[in-house]
Design a protein around this motif. Structure first.
Motif, PDB file in Angstrom:
ATOM      1  N   GLN A  51      46.475  10.358 -13.221  1.00 61.63           N
ATOM      2  CA  GLN A  51      46.066   9.267 -13.797  1.00 61.63           C
ATOM      3  C   GLN A  51      46.402   7.680 -13.304  1.00 61.63           C
ATOM      4  O   GLN A  51      47.827   7.972 -13.691  1.00 61.63           O
ATOM      5  CB  GLN A  51      45.029   9.135 -15.075  1.00 61.63           C
ATOM      6  CG  GLN A  51      44.163  10.165 -15.479  1.00 61.63           C
ATOM      7  CD  GLN A  51      43.210   9.809 -17.098  1.00 61.63           C
ATOM      8  OE1 GLN A  51      44.342  10.271 -17.553  1.00 61.63           O
ATOM      9  NE2 GLN A  51      42.434   9.431 -16.861  1.00 61.63           N
ATOM     10  N   LYS A  52      45.526   6.981 -12.636  1.00 59.47           N
ATOM     11  CA  LYS A  52      46.326   5.347 -12.223  1.00 59.47           C
ATOM     12  C   LYS A  52      46.388   5.332 -13.780  1.00 59.47           C
ATOM     13  O   LYS A  52      47.909   4.218 -13.939  1.00 59.47           O
ATOM     14  CB  LYS A  52      44.689   4.797 -12.163  1.00 59.47           C
ATOM     15  CG  LYS A  52      45.230   3.185 -11.393  1.00 59.47           C
ATOM     16  CD  LYS A  52      43.896   3.124 -10.983  1.00 59.47           C
ATOM     17  CE  LYS A  52      42.945   3.173 -11.993  1.00 59.47           C
ATOM     18  NZ  LYS A  52      42.047   1.621 -12.058  1.00 59.47           N
ATOM     19  N   ASP A  53      45.622   5.684 -14.919  1.00 55.35           N
ATOM     20  CA  ASP A  53      46.058   4.555 -15.776  1.00 55.35           C
ATOM     21  C   ASP A  53      46.271   5.982 -16.672  1.00 55.35           C
ATOM     22  O   ASP A  53      45.497   6.482 -17.330  1.00 55.35           O
ATOM     23  CB  ASP A  53      44.649   3.890 -16.374  1.00 55.35           C
ATOM     24  CG  ASP A  53      45.138   3.022 -17.678  1.00 55.35           C
ATOM     25  OD1 ASP A  53      45.668   3.334 -18.877  1.00 55.35           O
ATOM     26  OD2 ASP A  53      43.599   3.004 -18.359  1.00 55.35           O
ATOM     27  N   PRO A  57      40.897   7.972 -20.943  1.00 53.65           N
ATOM     28  CA  PRO A  57      40.857   9.184 -21.670  1.00 53.65           C
ATOM     29  C   PRO A  57      40.715  10.364 -20.280  1.00 53.65           C
ATOM     30  O   PRO A  57      39.780   9.689 -19.649  1.00 53.65           O
ATOM     31  CB  PRO A  57      39.201   9.087 -22.493  1.00 53.65           C
ATOM     32  CG  PRO A  57      39.209   7.843 -21.816  1.00 53.65           C
ATOM     33  CD  PRO A  57      39.893   7.252 -21.745  1.00 53.65           C
ATOM     34  N   LEU A  58      40.736  11.757 -20.519  1.00 54.01           N
ATOM     35  CA  LEU A  58      40.285  12.599 -19.202  1.00 54.01           C
ATOM     36  C   LEU A  58      39.087  12.493 -19.146  1.00 54.01           C
ATOM     37  O   LEU A  58      38.944  13.472 -20.342  1.00 54.01           O
ATOM     38  CB  LEU A  58      42.113  13.099 -18.818  1.00 54.01           C
ATOM     39  CG  LEU A  58      41.645  14.134 -18.222  1.00 54.01           C
ATOM     40  CD1 LEU A  58      41.423  13.219 -16.098  1.00 54.01           C
ATOM     41  CD2 LEU A  58      42.901  15.007 -17.784  1.00 54.01           C
ATOM     42  N   PRO A  94      33.062  13.647 -12.288  1.00 48.47           N
ATOM     43  CA  PRO A  94      33.442  13.137 -13.355  1.00 48.47           C
ATOM     44  C   PRO A  94      34.604  11.355 -12.955  1.00 48.47           C
ATOM     45  O   PRO A  94      33.684  10.387 -13.685  1.00 48.47           O
ATOM     46  CB  PRO A  94      33.804  13.202 -15.358  1.00 48.47           C
ATOM     47  CG  PRO A  94      34.059  14.429 -14.698  1.00 48.47           C
ATOM     48  CD  PRO A  94      34.273  15.323 -13.545  1.00 48.47           C
ATOM     49  N   MET A  95      35.848  11.260 -12.201  1.00 50.32           N
ATOM     50  CA  MET A  95      35.866  10.216 -11.875  1.00 50.32           C
ATOM     51  C   MET A  95      34.916   9.537 -11.054  1.00 50.32           C
ATOM     52  O   MET A  95      35.035   8.314 -10.957  1.00 50.32           O
ATOM     53  CB  MET A  95      37.081  10.528 -11.076  1.00 50.32           C
ATOM     54  CG  MET A  95      38.582  10.977 -12.118  1.00 50.32           C
ATOM     55  SD  MET A  95      40.028  11.488 -11.668  1.00 50.32           S
ATOM     56  CE  MET A  95      40.544  11.876 -12.320  1.00 50.32           C
ATOM     57  N   MET A  96      34.718  10.259 -10.278  1.00 49.25           N
ATOM     58  CA  MET A  96      34.181   9.737  -8.944  1.00 49.25           C
ATOM     59  C   MET A  96      32.531   9.346  -9.362  1.00 49.25           C
ATOM     60  O   MET A  96      32.178   7.920  -9.062  1.00 49.25           O
ATOM     61  CB  MET A  96      33.655  10.600  -7.282  1.00 49.25           C
ATOM     62  CG  MET A  96      34.947  10.726  -6.421  1.00 49.25           C
ATOM     63  SD  MET A  96      34.604  11.871  -5.900  1.00 49.25           S
ATOM     64  CE  MET A  96      33.932  13.862  -5.857  1.00 49.25           C
ATOM     65  N   LEU A  97      32.118   9.513 -10.024  1.00 46.98           N
ATOM     66  CA  LEU A  97      31.168   9.147 -10.628  1.00 46.98           C
ATOM     67  C   LEU A  97      31.023   8.284 -12.016  1.00 46.98           C
ATOM     68  O   LEU A  97      30.177   7.331 -12.373  1.00 46.98           O
ATOM     69  CB  LEU A  97      29.601   9.971 -11.122  1.00 46.98           C
ATOM     70  CG  LEU A  97      29.540  11.249  -9.556  1.00 46.98           C
ATOM     71  CD1 LEU A  97      28.889  12.117 -11.201  1.00 46.98           C
ATOM     72  CD2 LEU A  97      29.134  10.320  -8.903  1.00 46.98           C
TER      73      LEU A  97
END
Ligand code: ADP
Length: 445
Positions: A51-53, A57-58, A94-97
């Motif tokens: 993750q970038k950060d 939370p993932l 979830p990341m893209m949205l």
């Protein structure tokens, strides 16, 4: 042009490929994979996430409902027969949205659901009330762009307000016009022209930029620069997404120039093993003897379906002819065939309409016909310098983990040189390849 086609055909036949052929080959292989695949590949590996950060939370989802998609899109997804997100989609979607949208670099083999994922992201982010381009998607070839376009149409079936246009050579628009479609999909050269030279697209209004098949893309001179030039015209808050089936250093360097501050998702290819495969070799003196040995094998054991690999087109054509004269239902896969024709042949074989598939090494690279229980190397796989091609040997014969059925591999050896190659392959995998006497075949049943 016919002279270069002839040159290519000779090169293919001799298994000498130039860089140009390689590029063409990569794009063709990718297209072939898309044309023959109608479901997800099995993969039991874990998704790796960077993750970038790392403190945020993932999220990962197990259902499409959890994504709170627009009802029209959920309907589209289910209409395509998808029940739940694929492994890569569980974390990528979830990341893209997310709000604000995140940048993503994702790598996984073909058939793992990347295209479906970014298509869903594009369709979710457009505002159909705005009649101007909001998503750009670049693909390495016209044919690959069309395939992605088809997925957009299927998934967006219940969302007809969203419209799509192809930025491909040959699609000529009137000077001075402005596009009204929300999604533009095309090849990098035309896309760049439409943004920079003709200004059919206002790049400042783009919300999502997708670069698909990065590994195929960078194989083509110019595509890298064109893609980077498009990317530089986009606003800071534009979401950048990049996908690739493989990830060599060069792809990675390119990816980092296209996608700032990325989240990174990787799904390793399922490893193939020779553990469940019985491997044999047959000693012969000529091509004719190899054919005779093949007939003996066919006479002695029941073979549901077999794939037979030859080194050149000429041998493949000859062998297919001989086998059909013997009364076998044979399909031939050869380099001079169009990708669509090849896909049709593979489909027929998959459906069991033909029992034997004869093919050249080059042509069958990268295709998976999972249910084939017998693989025959009429010629052993070698690279362009004539050295043993272990990777191809494994991919052709090996099976993946828990989905692996038992299999049988038979290698035809007809010279000291091919015996040498066989020995090297045997050494490389530290697995014995047993000698088979085709006049006494009791042992393999
Ligand atoms: P990739 O882009 O990684 O090659 P695709 O998105 O083309 O993968 O998906 C491969 C195949 O699996 C396609 O036939 C696609 O329709 C299907 N597919 C994709 N996602 C799902 C899913 N969640 N459930 C079932 N099938 C899926």
């Amino acid at each position: 042009d016919s002279s270069s086609a002839a040159a290519k055909s000779e090169a293919d036949g001799d298994n000498k490929t130039t860089d140009d052929d390689d590029k063409e080959d990569k794009a063709a292989q990718s297209l072939l994979n898309k044309l023959i695949r109608n479901n997800l590949v099995n993969n039991t590996n874990q998704v790796e996430v960077l993750q970038k950060d790392p403190n945020s939370p993932l999220y990962s989802v197990k259902s499409f409902e959890e994504l709170r998609l627009k009802p029209q899109l959920l309907q589209g997804v289910y209409g395509m027969g998808f029940n739940r997100p694929s492994k890569i989609q569980e974390t990528a979607l979830p990341m893209m949205l997310a709000e604000p949208p995140q940048n993503l670099i994702a790598q996984s083999q073909s058939g793992t659901g990347k295209t479906a994922a970014f298509v869903l992201a594009m369709l979710s982010h457009v505002d159909p009330n705005n009649k101007y381009p909001q998503c750009l998607c670049v693909s390495p070839t016209y044919e690959l762009a069309l395939q992605t376009g088809k997925v957009i149409e299927q998934m967006g079936k219940h969302y007809p307000e969203v419209r799509l246009v192809y930025a491909i050579r040959g699609n000529k628009l009137q000077r001075g016009m402005k596009l009204q479609e929300q999604i533009v999909i095309g090849t990098p050269g035309t896309m760049l022209d439409w943004c920079a030279k003709f200004k059919f697209i206002d790049p400042k209004k783009i919300k999502v930029f997708v670069l698909d098949e990065a590994d195929v893309m960078i194989a083509t001179q110019g595509h890298q620069d064109q893609s980077i030039r498009i990317q530089r015209m986009l606003p800071k808050n534009c979401q950048m997404l990049l996908f690739s089936a493989t990830f060599e250093e060069t792809v990675w360097n390119f990816a980092q120039r296209i996608v700032p501050d990325p989240n990174i998702i990787k799904l390793k290819r399922e490893e193939e093993t020779l553990d469940t495969i019985k491997q044999y070799y047959v000693l012969c003196n000529s091509r004719e003897e190899k054919f005779q040995a093949l007939c003996n094998i066919y006479g002695a054991i029941t073979i549901a379906q077999a794939m037979i690999f030859c080194h050149t087109r000429k041998t493949a054509g000859w062998l297919a002819g001989e086998l059909s004269r013997e009364g076998h239902q044979v399909a031939l896969l050869s380099g001079e065939m169009q990708v669509e024709q090849r896909a049709a042949v593979i489909d027929r074989f998959r459906d069991g309409k033909e029992k034997v598939l004869v093919t050249t090494n080059v042509c069958a690279r990268g295709i998976d016909v999972e249910q084939v229980s017998v693989v025959i190397n009429f010629d052993l796989p070698v690279d362009k310098d004539g050295n043993p091609d272990n990777e191809t040997y494994l991919h052709r014969i090996g099976r993946t983990g828990r989905f692996g059925k038992r299999g049988l591999a038979i290698n035809m050896v007809d010279s000291r040189m091919s015996m040498n190659i066989l020995n090297k392959i045997q050494e490389h995998f530290s697995k014995k390849i047993e000698k088979l006497d085709t006049d006494d075949l009791d042992e393999i049943e």
